[in-house]
Each structure stands twice: as structure tokens, then as C-alpha cells.
Design an enzyme around this catalytic site. Structure first.
Site, PDB file in Angstrom:
ATOM      1  N   CYS A 191      -8.550   2.044   6.900  1.00  0.00           N
ATOM      2  CA  CYS A 191      -7.653   3.034   7.494  1.00  0.00           C
ATOM      3  C   CYS A 191      -8.474   4.079   8.229  1.00  0.00           C
ATOM      4  O   CYS A 191      -9.556   4.443   7.784  1.00  0.00           O
ATOM      5  CB  CYS A 191      -6.854   3.731   6.399  1.00  0.00           C
ATOM      6  SG  CYS A 191      -5.740   2.622   5.600  1.00  0.00           S
TER       7      CYS A 191
ATOM      8  N   ASN B 144      -2.099  -0.915  -4.648  1.00  0.00           N
ATOM      9  CA  ASN B 144      -2.866  -0.753  -3.405  1.00  0.00           C
ATOM     10  C   ASN B 144      -2.486   0.589  -2.784  1.00  0.00           C
ATOM     11  O   ASN B 144      -1.310   0.956  -2.767  1.00  0.00           O
ATOM     12  CB  ASN B 144      -2.525  -1.912  -2.458  1.00  0.00           C
ATOM     13  CG  ASN B 144      -3.265  -1.841  -1.135  1.00  0.00           C
ATOM     14  OD1 ASN B 144      -2.978  -1.012  -0.285  1.00  0.00           O
ATOM     15  ND2 ASN B 144      -4.225  -2.733  -0.952  1.00  0.00           N
TER      16      ASN B 144
ATOM     17  N   GLY C 226       0.806  -1.213   0.000  1.00  0.00           N
ATOM     18  CA  GLY C 226       0.000   0.000   0.000  1.00  0.00           C
ATOM     19  C   GLY C 226       0.841   1.267   0.000  1.00  0.00           C
ATOM     20  O   GLY C 226       1.786   1.372   0.781  1.00  0.00           O
TER      21      GLY C 226
ATOM     22  N   ILE D 296       2.749  -3.295  11.007  1.00  0.00           N
ATOM     23  CA  ILE D 296       3.692  -2.563  10.145  1.00  0.00           C
ATOM     24  C   ILE D 296       3.329  -1.067  10.167  1.00  0.00           C
ATOM     25  O   ILE D 296       4.191  -0.206  10.064  1.00  0.00           O
ATOM     26  CB  ILE D 296       3.617  -3.093   8.686  1.00  0.00           C
ATOM     27  CG1 ILE D 296       3.807  -4.622   8.637  1.00  0.00           C
ATOM     28  CG2 ILE D 296       4.616  -2.383   7.778  1.00  0.00           C
ATOM     29  CD1 ILE D 296       5.135  -5.134   9.060  1.00  0.00           C
TER      30      ILE D 296
HETATM   31  C1  LIG Z   1       2.867  -7.858   6.745  1.00  0.00           C
HETATM   32  C2  LIG Z   1       1.545  -7.495   6.144  1.00  0.00           C
HETATM   33  C3  LIG Z   1       1.389  -6.255   5.527  1.00  0.00           C
HETATM   34  C4  LIG Z   1       0.163  -5.894   4.949  1.00  0.00           C
HETATM   35  N1  LIG Z   1       0.020  -4.689   4.315  1.00  0.00           N
HETATM   36  C5  LIG Z   1      -1.135  -4.370   3.681  1.00  0.00           C
HETATM   37  C6  LIG Z   1      -1.251  -3.172   2.911  1.00  0.00           C
HETATM   38  O1  LIG Z   1      -0.293  -2.402   2.760  1.00  0.00           O
HETATM   39  N2  LIG Z   1      -2.473  -2.897   2.341  1.00  0.00           N
HETATM   40  C7  LIG Z   1      -3.545  -3.746   2.455  1.00  0.00           C
HETATM   41  O2  LIG Z   1      -4.617  -3.454   1.909  1.00  0.00           O
HETATM   42  N3  LIG Z   1      -3.438  -4.920   3.136  1.00  0.00           N
HETATM   43  C8  LIG Z   1      -2.269  -5.242   3.751  1.00  0.00           C
HETATM   44  N4  LIG Z   1      -2.158  -6.445   4.415  1.00  0.00           N
HETATM   45  C9  LIG Z   1      -3.304  -7.384   4.443  1.00  0.00           C
HETATM   46  C10 LIG Z   1      -3.137  -8.454   3.353  1.00  0.00           C
HETATM   47  O3  LIG Z   1      -3.089  -7.862   2.071  1.00  0.00           O
HETATM   48  C11 LIG Z   1      -4.285  -9.491   3.394  1.00  0.00           C
HETATM   49  O4  LIG Z   1      -5.515  -8.849   3.165  1.00  0.00           O
HETATM   50  C12 LIG Z   1      -4.359 -10.242   4.739  1.00  0.00           C
HETATM   51  O5  LIG Z   1      -3.070 -10.477   5.261  1.00  0.00           O
HETATM   52  C13 LIG Z   1      -5.103 -11.580   4.614  1.00  0.00           C
HETATM   53  O6  LIG Z   1      -4.448 -12.468   3.753  1.00  0.00           O
HETATM   54  P1  LIG Z   1      -3.416 -13.638   4.264  1.00  0.00           P
HETATM   55  O7  LIG Z   1      -4.079 -14.324   5.418  1.00  0.00           O
HETATM   56  O8  LIG Z   1      -3.195 -14.517   3.074  1.00  0.00           O
HETATM   57  O9  LIG Z   1      -2.161 -12.931   4.695  1.00  0.00           O
HETATM   58  C14 LIG Z   1      -0.932  -6.809   5.006  1.00  0.00           C
HETATM   59  C15 LIG Z   1      -0.750  -8.061   5.624  1.00  0.00           C
HETATM   60  C16 LIG Z   1       0.460  -8.402   6.187  1.00  0.00           C
HETATM   61  C17 LIG Z   1       0.608  -9.768   6.807  1.00  0.00           C
END
Ligand SMILES: Cc1cc2nc3c(=O)[nH]c(=O)nc-3n(C[C@H](O)[C@H](O)[C@H](O)COP(=O)(O)O)c2cc1C
Length: 303
Positions: free
Chosen positions: A130, A99, A46, A71
Site C-alpha cells: 500500500c 488482513n 483487508g 477494488i
Molecule cells: C478481488 C481481489 C481483492 C483482493 N484484496 C486484497 C486485500 O484486501 N488484501 C491483500 O493483501 N490482498 C488482496 N488481494 C490479493 C490476493 O489476496 C492474492 O494475494 C492475489 O490475488 C494472488 O492470488 P490468486 O492469484 O490466487 O488470486 C486481492 C485480490 C483480488 C483478486
């Protein structure tokens, strides 16, 4: 070979598998480990108008069945993304989905507007989980009114397809996705990580520097499946499912409940080849079952 192609709004993807935002950086680190031309799309970490330092460490904590992250949306900001990250991504044939997020609707609109004139971006994914600093910190995605307003402004500010990314932590997901669809969103991504925390009993303190964080990984898959299922029953626009996906069977479950495509997040950290192994697994599954097109699986859940 079975056809893995799917359409997410105006985007035609060679397969339904893409990384989840924030778990794949801007693609550079993974390019040495996997062939980025083989994923359905590339979703960036993002970005915001200005660079953000994010939260104090520790920012990651492994939990039972998943991980917590705080983060704090650390990112290089729009300018550096455009100058240094986008040129690298453009060399790949997979569509690039950027994103992004803001602290006010004006910031969302400005980022969308500035990205829309750039070459090589296929779509925008607006992370609405957010806090809105002008509305007392309430999340942009927390109610139908706010989602409708933000989506409406985004659609007007860019010619690119707009994907609205939402959280499962809302009282009525159907109302919220209908609000996004009603204002012209091209697709919905569900779900973002689930707000959570972990405690260090010895120090009697939170384990994360940011105190609370987002839970992701297999622990949230059942929540994600239910949320996607509800959302898919309420709208016609495509849904991109995310939450705990580790293998091709997980992907098929998301398709059955109505997702058109999927994102893989946390699993990339344990095995960077996960997405490509999933694509191979899907091909084999369809072949063995004599199914010609993966699209046939979408919404196929029998009740
Ligand atoms: C380390 C980390 C950073 C993430 N950063 C973002 C982000 O910048 N923008 C966003 O929309 N989601 C972010 N997410 C959420 C993921 O895109 C995703 O929606 C969420 O982790 C569920 O998927 P997963 O269980 O496969 O990780 C982040 C997730 C993690 C673990």
C-alpha cells in the site's frame, strides 16, 4: 490418512490451505457454499482504520489466464469489522487471520494494536503493498528499510503473530524478507496481485475505473513460484504462497519451492469449492505416494 497439519509460526493449521485476502470477504457469503471448518485458516478481506469506498467501477476485468481488479481496498473499516464481522467468524474452528493495511505506519500500528486485544483472532496479516502517503506514495513493502521499520513497529504493537504480506514487484525480494524476519515477523505471504492494466481500444480508455489494477490468477503463478523460491532460500520463517493456485498440484508446486502453506484467491470466484477439493486432492496424492506427512514436501525441490 496422511497428516496435512502444518505450522505457520505459532499457528498450527489442520491443513495448509486458506483463502487469499479480499477474495473471500469476511466468510459470510462462502459459509452457505462450503464448510468453513475444513479450511486451514480463514483470511479476511483487508481492513483499515476507517471504512474505505474503494475505486470507481468497473473494478474487475477478466484477462487471458487471470483477472484484473482495482477494488481499491474497499472495506467496512475496523469498527464495523469488530462489531459485525468478527462475531460471525468466531463460530468456526479455523484460525482467523485478519488482513489489514494503512496509509501511514501510525495507521498500521493503531489497527494492529486495537485488534490484538480481541478474542478469536489467531494472527494478523499486514498487507504492505500500500502507498505510504507520508513518503510520496512509495509502497511500504518496496524496500528493506521500510519493511524493517513497519515490521518492527507492528511486532511491538501486538502480541499476536504478525504475517507480512509482500509484492513480487521489488528489486531484491531476499533482502526484503530478511528485513521482515530480522525484526521478528512470524511468517511471510507472497505474492500479492501484480500491478497491471487493460485498454478499451474502441473508447481509447483504460478498462478499469481505477485505471490500473492488480493481475491475479493462473497468469501470475510462475512469478509467484519464483518469488517464493527465492524468499524461502533467504529466511527460516514460514512462507505462505499465493498466486494462481487452482488445484492440489499447484499447491504441491508451491510447497516444493519452499512454501509451508498456501492461499487460494481468484480460483474461489470460478469454483467456491476449490479449497476443499484441494484438501481432498492433497490427501489422495500423499496416500497414493505413501507419504505420511505433507510437511515432507516442503522445500523438496531438486535442482
Ligand atoms: C478481488 C481481489 C481483492 C483482493 N484484496 C486484497 C486485500 O484486501 N488484501 C491483500 O493483501 N490482498 C488482496 N488481494 C490479493 C490476493 O489476496 C492474492 O494475494 C492475489 O490475488 C494472488 O492470488 P490468486 O492469484 O490466487 O488470486 C486481492 C485480490 C483480488 C483478486
Amino acid at each position: 490418512m496422511p497428516v496435512l497439519k502444518v505450522n505457520v509460526g505459532p499457528l498450527e493449521l489442520q491443513n495448509p490451505v486458506m483463502p487469499a485476502a479480499g477474495t473471500f470477504g469476511y466468510g459470510e457469503e462462502y459459509a452457505a457454499l462450503i464448510d468453513l471448518n475444513k479450511v486451514g485458516a480463514i483470511v479476511t478481506k483487508g481492513i483499515s482504520l476507517e471504512p474505505q469506498q474503494g475505486n470507481p467501477s468497473p473494478r474487475i476485468w477478466e484477462t487471458c489466464g487471470g483477472m484484473l481488479n482495482s477494488i481499491g481496498l474497499h472495506n467496512v473499516g475496523l469498527e464495523i469489522f469488530v462489531q459485525e464481522k468478527l462475531p460471525f467468524l468466531r463460530q468456526y474452528k479455523a484460525p482467523i487471520i485478519v488482513n489489514f493495511f494503512g496509509r501511514t505506519t501510525d495507521e498500521y500500528v493503531e489497527v494492529a494494536d486495537r485488534l490484538s486485544t480481541l478474542e478469536g483472532i489467531a494472527a494478523l496479516e499486514a498487507n504492505l503493498s500500500c502507498p505510504n502517503i507520508k513518503e510520496g506514495g512509495i509502497h511500504f513493502g518496496s524496500n528493506a528499510q521500510s519493511v524493517a521499520k513497519t515490521t518492527n513497529l507492528l511486532i511491538k504493537s501486538t502480541e499476536l503473530p504478525v504475517i507480512i504480506k509482500l509484492s513480487s514487484q521489488v528489486s531484491n525480494i531476499k533482502e526484503i524478507v530478511m528485513a521482515a524476519e530480522g525484526e521478528g515477523a512470524h511468517a511471510i505471504t507472497l505474492i500479492n496481485s501484480v500491478p497491471a492494466m487493460a485498454i478499451d481500444l474502441d473508447r481509447m480508455r483504460p478498462l478499469l475505473g481505477g485505471v490500473t489494477g492488480g493481475l491475479s490468477g493462473p497468469a501470475i503463478k510462475p512469478i509467484a513460484l519464483k518469488t517464493v523460491w527465492e524468499a524461502a532460500s533467504a529466511v527460516k520463517i514460514p512462507i505462505i504462497g499465493a498466486g494462481g493456485i487452482r488445484d492440489y498440484k499447484d499447491v504441491l508446486e508451491f510447497l516444493l519451492v519452499g512454501a509451508t502453506a498456501v492461499q487460494v484467491g481468484t480460483a474461489n470466484f470460478t469454483n467456491p469449492k476449490t479449497m476443499l477439493e484441494i484438501v481432498e486432492g492433497l490427501e489422495l496424492f500423499l496416500k497414493q505416494r505413501g507419504i505420511n506427512e505433507i510437511k515432507e514436501m516442503i522445500g523438496g525441490l531438486e535442482l
